[in-house]
Design a protein around this motif. Sequence first.
Motif, PDB file in Angstrom:
ATOM      1  N   VAL A 392      40.557  -5.481  17.326  1.00 55.37           N
ATOM      2  CA  VAL A 392      41.465  -4.337  17.171  1.00 55.37           C
ATOM      3  C   VAL A 392      42.023  -3.900  18.520  1.00 55.37           C
ATOM      4  O   VAL A 392      43.132  -3.394  18.634  1.00 55.37           O
ATOM      5  CB  VAL A 392      40.735  -3.161  16.480  1.00 55.37           C
ATOM      6  N   TYR A 393      41.250  -4.091  19.591  1.00 54.84           N
ATOM      7  CA  TYR A 393      41.645  -3.754  20.954  1.00 54.84           C
ATOM      8  C   TYR A 393      42.005  -2.274  21.126  1.00 54.84           C
ATOM      9  O   TYR A 393      43.136  -1.909  21.418  1.00 54.84           O
ATOM     10  CB  TYR A 393      42.807  -4.638  21.433  1.00 54.84           C
ATOM     11  N   SER A 394      41.010  -1.438  20.937  1.00 56.35           N
ATOM     12  CA  SER A 394      41.118  -0.024  21.282  1.00 56.35           C
ATOM     13  C   SER A 394      39.778   0.381  21.891  1.00 56.35           C
ATOM     14  O   SER A 394      38.752  -0.276  21.628  1.00 56.35           O
ATOM     15  CB  SER A 394      41.424   0.835  20.048  1.00 56.35           C
ATOM     16  N   PRO A 395      39.732   1.439  22.693  1.00 53.43           N
ATOM     17  CA  PRO A 395      38.452   1.839  23.292  1.00 53.43           C
ATOM     18  C   PRO A 395      37.372   2.089  22.246  1.00 53.43           C
ATOM     19  O   PRO A 395      36.219   1.676  22.421  1.00 53.43           O
ATOM     20  CB  PRO A 395      38.818   3.120  24.053  1.00 53.43           C
ATOM     21  N   GLN A 396      37.724   2.761  21.148  1.00 51.00           N
ATOM     22  CA  GLN A 396      36.733   3.081  20.127  1.00 51.00           C
ATOM     23  C   GLN A 396      36.238   1.824  19.418  1.00 51.00           C
ATOM     24  O   GLN A 396      35.028   1.628  19.243  1.00 51.00           O
ATOM     25  CB  GLN A 396      37.311   4.056  19.104  1.00 51.00           C
ATOM     26  N   SER A 397      37.179   0.957  19.015  1.00 53.24           N
ATOM     27  CA  SER A 397      36.765  -0.259  18.293  1.00 53.24           C
ATOM     28  C   SER A 397      35.947  -1.168  19.195  1.00 53.24           C
ATOM     29  O   SER A 397      35.025  -1.847  18.737  1.00 53.24           O
ATOM     30  CB  SER A 397      37.987  -0.996  17.755  1.00 53.24           C
ATOM     31  N   ASN A 398      36.252  -1.171  20.488  1.00 55.04           N
ATOM     32  CA  ASN A 398      35.496  -1.999  21.421  1.00 55.04           C
ATOM     33  C   ASN A 398      34.055  -1.513  21.546  1.00 55.04           C
ATOM     34  O   ASN A 398      33.115  -2.307  21.598  1.00 55.04           O
ATOM     35  CB  ASN A 398      36.181  -1.989  22.789  1.00 55.04           C
ATOM     36  N   TRP A 434      38.798   0.743  30.395  1.00 55.30           N
ATOM     37  CA  TRP A 434      38.187   1.617  29.391  1.00 55.30           C
ATOM     38  C   TRP A 434      36.775   2.047  29.785  1.00 55.30           C
ATOM     39  O   TRP A 434      36.178   2.878  29.108  1.00 55.30           O
ATOM     40  CB  TRP A 434      38.133   0.911  28.038  1.00 55.30           C
ATOM     41  N   ASN A 559      54.487  -1.910  20.766  1.00 61.17           N
ATOM     42  CA  ASN A 559      53.346  -1.093  21.185  1.00 61.17           C
ATOM     43  C   ASN A 559      53.820  -0.104  22.239  1.00 61.17           C
ATOM     44  O   ASN A 559      53.879  -0.422  23.429  1.00 61.17           O
ATOM     45  CB  ASN A 559      52.222  -1.969  21.737  1.00 61.17           C
ATOM     46  N   ASN A 561      52.344   2.275  23.457  1.00 61.27           N
ATOM     47  CA  ASN A 561      51.278   2.719  24.364  1.00 61.27           C
ATOM     48  C   ASN A 561      50.884   1.668  25.391  1.00 61.27           C
ATOM     49  O   ASN A 561      49.910   1.845  26.123  1.00 61.27           O
ATOM     50  CB  ASN A 561      50.035   3.113  23.549  1.00 61.27           C
TER      51      ASN A 561
END
Length: 627
Positions: A392-398, A434, A559, A561
Motif C-alpha cells: 500500500v506504501y503509506s506510513p500506517q500500512s508499513n 517515515w 498522486n 502527495n
Amino acid sequence: MKRRLAAILAADVVGYSLLMGKDETGTLAELQRHREELFEPKAAQHNGRIVKLMGDGTLMEFASVVDAVTFAVDIQTAMLQRNAAIPEDQQITFRVGVNLGDIVHKDDDIYGDGVNVAARLEALAEPGGICISRSARDQVRDKLDLNIEDEGEIEVKNIARPVRVFRILVDDKAAALASPVQLPAASTNRDWKPVHAVVAALVLVIAASLAWWQYRVSPGDPGSQGSATSISKEKPSIAVLPFTNMGGDPQQEYFADGITEDLITDISKISGLFVIARNSTFAYKNRSIDVRAVARDLGARYVLEGSVRRAGKKVRINAQLIDAASGGHLWAERYDDAIADVFVLQDKVTRQIVSALAVTLTPGEEKRLSEAARVDPEAYDLYLKGQSRVSVYSPQSNTEARDFFERAVAQDPSFGRAHAGLALTHAVDATFGWSKDAARARDQAVKHARTALALNSTAPQIYLSLAQVYGSQRKLAEGIEELRRAIALDPNFADGHVLMGIFLAYSGKPEPGIAAIRRAMRLSPRHGYIYPYGLSIAYFVMQRYDQAIPILESVLQRNRNFQQGRLLLISILGLLNQIDDAEWEVSEVLTALPDFSIAAEAGRVRFARPEDLARYVEGLRKAGLPE
C-alpha cells in the motif's frame, strides 16, 4: 573524397569479450561461419556491401533503406533459430543499427555523421534487436509491414543533436518478411549448397511456424510510447490474474491474493517466460473481464486464472491456463493439500504451465521446483497479511505490515521471506523518511536482509530491499549490484528493472536508465507512477526538461502527495525561469512539508554527480524555496 547519401548498417556481437574469454577459438569460428553463411549471401541478396569488419563489428552500406532494414530483419530472424539449440552462454547475438545519412567515401571506406549515428543506434539496440533513425523509419514505414516503436529522442555520444530512435520488433511480422538465403548466381562453391538448404529451411520454419505472438501496451503515461504491438517471439508471455477467493469470507481475501503473488513470483523466475508484473494484473481484481481483451491490454499470449478456497488446515486451488489467441483452455486442474504444503501446490501449478508451454527449465530452475519448501502455516498466514499491507506504501500500512512480519518471524525464525518482508518495511521507512531514526531503520533493514539471504538466497525482493537501503545512503553503485543479483534471479522482476533504471539515472547514466525503465514498463503495462517518475529523473539529468515536465505533471495527477516528484518539477520550472508556474507547486510543498529546507533536500536527494545536484539545487533556489 566523394560525398553521398546512403543507408548505413552497423552490427556487433553482444558480450563479445565474455564469449572470447570463455572460448576464443570456438567464438571466432562461429562468428566466421555466420558471416560466410548468412551475412555475405544476404548482403548480395539485398544489394548491400560489407565495408569493413572490426573484430565483432560489421559496417555495411546499402543504396536503399528498405534493403538495409530487410537485411537486418533477415539476419536477426535467422539468428533466433540458429541459436535455438545452443546454450545461452554460448550464443552469438547481434545488435543492429540502421541510418539514412550523408557519408564521405574514400578508398573503399566510409566516414561521417551518417556512419556515427548508425553506430550509436546499434549500441542502443537490445540484444537481437534493431534500432533505426527517423530518416530510415520514414523510408520504410509505408513499404515494409513491420511493428516499429518510437523510443523518443535520445542524446548520444559525439552527436550534436538528440537522435530520434525507432525500434523494429523482431516478431511474427518480421519472421513473415524473412526470406531464404540466395547465393550469387556466379557462385560455384559446392560447400554453399548444403548451407543454403539448411538456412533456407530454418528461415521458412520461422516464418511458417512461429509459435508465440505477443503484444506490448503502454498505459498512456507520457514517456511511454505506442499501442498494442508484438513484443518478443522468443518467450511465451503470460499474465496471472488475481485468483478468486471462493471461501465467502472477505477477511480471507489476502490469502487468495497472496497465493496469486507467490505464483507470479515463482513463474517470473523461469527465464523462458515473459511474465506480466503483479501490479498490472491486479488492476483487474474484482472485475468482469474478457480474457482476450485482458491479454491484449497487458501484452500476454496466455492467461492463468483460478480460485482459492481455504477451509481449516486445507487449501484448494483451481487453476486454468487459457490461450488468448484462440480462447481455448490448455489445461484446467484442481489441487488439494494442507496449508503447510502450499508451496508444493504452487510448484505443481508452475510445472503445469512449464509443460503446457513447452518451456525448457535450466538446471537451477529444475532443482528449485524439485525442492518445494515447507512452511509453518501460521507463519505463512501472518506473512501474507504483511504482504497485503506493505504494497500500500503509506506510513500506517508499513507499520501494520511490520507487525505481521515480526509475528511471522517469532512463529518461525527460519522463514526467510518473513525476514525479507521486515527488511523491506525498514528500507521503505528509510527511503521515504517515515522513521524518526533513519539510521536505525537502515541498520534494521540490512540486518533482516542478511538474515533472509542466509535462510533463502533465491528471493529477488531481498536484494531489492538491500538496494533501497543503499539508495537511501547514496551508495548507488552498491545498490545497482544488488539489483543485478535480483534481476539475475528473476528476469521478469519489473520493480527491480525500474529501480535499476532510477539508480542508473541518478548515477549520471540516463540512457541505460531509460532502457531499464522501459523494460520495466513492458513487463508491467499498468505500472505505478514511480515508473514514469524514473523517466523524468533521466530526462532531468539529460537536461531535456521539455520531456520531463509533462511526465511529472502526469505523475502528480496520479498522486498529489508525491512531494519528491513535485520538487523535481519545481527545480525544472526554476531553471527555466517559469517562476509563476512554480509558485503554486512551492506552496503545496511547504504546506505538506513545513520544515522543508534546500539544505536538507540537498542531503537527501540521490544525484551522484556534483553538476546534477548543483543544477537541482539551483532550480529549487530560483523557484523560491527556503534555504
